[in-house]
Design a protein around this motif. Structure first.
Motif, short mmCIF file in Angstrom:
data_model
loop_
_atom_site.label_atom_id
_atom_site.label_comp_id
_atom_site.label_asym_id
_atom_site.label_seq_id
_atom_site.Cartn_x
_atom_site.Cartn_y
_atom_site.Cartn_z
N ILE A 1 0.73 -1.20 0.01
CA ILE A 1 -0.02 -0.19 -0.12
C ILE A 1 0.74 1.41 0.05
O ILE A 1 1.75 1.43 1.03
CB ILE A 1 -1.09 -0.05 1.05
CG1 ILE A 1 -1.90 -1.28 1.24
CG2 ILE A 1 -1.66 1.39 1.19
CD1 ILE A 1 -2.87 -0.98 2.32
N LEU B 1 -11.39 -0.91 0.00
CA LEU B 1 -11.85 -1.74 1.21
C LEU B 1 -12.94 -1.19 1.62
O LEU B 1 -12.75 0.07 2.16
CB LEU B 1 -10.72 -1.93 2.23
CG LEU B 1 -9.45 -2.84 1.81
CD1 LEU B 1 -8.43 -2.83 2.91
CD2 LEU B 1 -9.86 -4.24 1.41
N ASP C 1 -7.99 -10.01 3.57
CA ASP C 1 -6.58 -10.44 3.79
C ASP C 1 -6.43 -11.25 2.55
O ASP C 1 -5.10 -11.05 1.78
CB ASP C 1 -6.61 -11.74 4.83
CG ASP C 1 -6.35 -11.28 6.35
OD1 ASP C 1 -6.36 -9.80 6.48
OD2 ASP C 1 -6.43 -11.79 7.35
N GLN D 1 -7.91 -10.47 -0.42
CA GLN D 1 -7.48 -9.53 -1.39
C GLN D 1 -6.16 -8.81 -1.41
O GLN D 1 -5.32 -8.85 -2.67
CB GLN D 1 -8.62 -8.44 -1.30
CG GLN D 1 -8.55 -7.35 -2.29
CD GLN D 1 -9.56 -6.43 -1.89
OE1 GLN D 1 -10.73 -6.60 -1.66
NE2 GLN D 1 -9.72 -5.32 -2.71
N MET D 2 -5.87 -8.30 -0.40
CA MET D 2 -4.78 -7.64 -0.12
C MET D 2 -3.36 -8.37 -0.44
O MET D 2 -2.24 -8.02 -0.69
CB MET D 2 -4.60 -7.05 1.19
CG MET D 2 -5.73 -5.98 1.51
SD MET D 2 -6.04 -4.86 -0.04
CE MET D 2 -4.39 -3.92 0.01
N THR E 1 -0.15 -0.04 -4.39
CA THR E 1 -1.65 -0.08 -4.46
C THR E 1 -2.13 1.22 -3.50
O THR E 1 -1.67 1.56 -2.33
CB THR E 1 -2.20 -1.46 -3.57
OG1 THR E 1 -2.09 -2.47 -4.41
CG2 THR E 1 -3.80 -1.22 -3.47
N VAL F 1 -5.39 2.25 -1.89
CA VAL F 1 -6.66 1.64 -1.34
C VAL F 1 -7.50 2.68 -0.86
O VAL F 1 -7.26 3.72 -0.15
CB VAL F 1 -6.24 0.45 -0.16
CG1 VAL F 1 -5.65 1.38 0.94
CG2 VAL F 1 -7.51 -0.21 0.33
N TYR G 1 -2.44 -3.91 6.94
CA TYR G 1 -1.97 -3.97 5.88
C TYR G 1 -0.79 -3.15 5.50
O TYR G 1 -0.19 -3.43 4.39
CB TYR G 1 -3.24 -3.98 4.81
CG TYR G 1 -3.96 -4.78 5.02
CD1 TYR G 1 -3.93 -6.19 4.98
CD2 TYR G 1 -5.49 -4.33 5.30
CE1 TYR G 1 -5.03 -7.36 5.31
CE2 TYR G 1 -6.55 -5.39 5.60
CZ TYR G 1 -6.35 -6.53 5.44
OH TYR G 1 -7.32 -7.65 5.76
#
Length: 310
Positions: free
Chosen positions: A2, A229, A244, A246-247, A255, A257, A293
């Motif tokens: 991220i 999310l 979890d 997905q990431m 990314t 988010v 994350y």
């Protein structure tokens, strides 16, 4: 990993924020301030992005500045679809970016730009090529919306379907790949720009397209991805298990988010567009997701060699 956290999605569009419940966006400004501070407190290295505005509106940016929200973000974002919904021409993209740059010293990202194939697939090919020509090198981040068409049986997230008329159906033709998994001609046009023009792809709760999306993006050489999310989804059964998965699947991409959508039971409008009763709860969700994350990395000093004493 991220690299950025976006606070809401299209907050000046009634499909994503209810202006009847927050006509001056003061409650939204409070959400941004609290969430931006919470994200920074967990990991100051994560870039905070003000939810991409649609329409592009410098007066709205100034309003957010007046509410103090821009003090808690690092980037201002815009969305534009000039060949589908907006009342301006695609060649105006640099001017639209300049309108926002004129009212803020924050960098401007284009976090959703797209052209659908609803009218003709050749139009989408032109749109990809023209967007790359106009925006690559003009802004730090661009995210093409989207990789996949939205399956018609899923329905589009909008609160004004009747007002849109036939334009509603354009929502289902924005992808570079059809809902049946076959590529459109625009995918080939996009491929040379994949490293410079990232992708924006929403993944629904337990989305069956996740693994295919990752495979396609790696094949194309995509580096930057924007996804979301949902705070509302966090109350579904096994939500964290899905988040979890997905990431983890998206770990190889830089990314952005997006945190958005109010759980029905936590807002006066009983709808995902409602301001929350308690903005701190949204900020707590953002902080928890960053902690999970994108936790702050603790730098450790290498051990110093100590000669043995004799």
């Amino acid at each position: 990993m991220i690299e950025a956290a976006m606070i809401w999605n299209e907050p000046n569009n009634k499909s994503h924020w209810d202006p009847e419940l927050d006509p001056d966006w003061s409650r939204f400004g409070q959400c941004v301030s609290l969430a931006g501070q919470a994200i920074h407190d967990v990991n100051s290295a994560v870039t905070r992005v003000l939810g991409g505005m649609s329409p592009i509106d410098p007066l709205w940016v100034q309003r957010m500045q007046g509410h103090g929200a821009l003090d808690h973000v690092d980037v201002v974002a815009v969305h534009g679809f000039p060949l589908d919904w907006n009342l301006w021409q695609i060649q105006e993209w640099p001017a639209k970016v300049a309108e926002i740059e004129a009212v803020t010293d924050k960098p401007v990202w284009v976090t959703e730009v797209g052209v659908g194939s609803f009218g003709a697939e050749e139009v989408q090919v032109f749109g990809v090529q023209k967007t790359a020509e106009l925006l690559v090198g003009r802004v730090p981040r661009i995210f093409w919306y989207s990789l996949f068409d939205l399956p018609q049986e899923w329905g589009a997230t909008t609160r004004h379907r009747e007002a849109e008329g036939s334009s509603y159906y354009r929502h289902f033709y924005m992808g570079l790949i059809r809902a049946d998994g076959t590529p459109k001609p625009a995918l080939e046009a996009y491929a040379p720009h994949a490293a410079d023009m990232g992708l924006m792809q929403w993944f629904h709760y337990h989305d069956p397209r996740l693994d295919d999306a990752v495979a396609w993006m790696k094949r194309l050489g995509v580096q930057h991805l924007r996804t979301g999310l949902s705070w509302a989804d966090s109350f579904r059964p096994d939500a964290i298990g899905w988040f979890d998965r997905q990431m983890e699947a998206l770990a190889d991409f830089d990314t952005t988010v997006t945190f958005c959508f109010t759980p029905e039971h936590l807002g006066p409008g009983a709808h995902h567009t409602s301001p929350p009763h308690d903005p701190q709860q949204f900020a707590d969700f953002c902080a928890a997701m960053i902690e999970r994350y994108a936790p702050r990395r603790v730098e450790t000093q290498p051990a110093t060699f100590q000669p043995a004493l004799t």
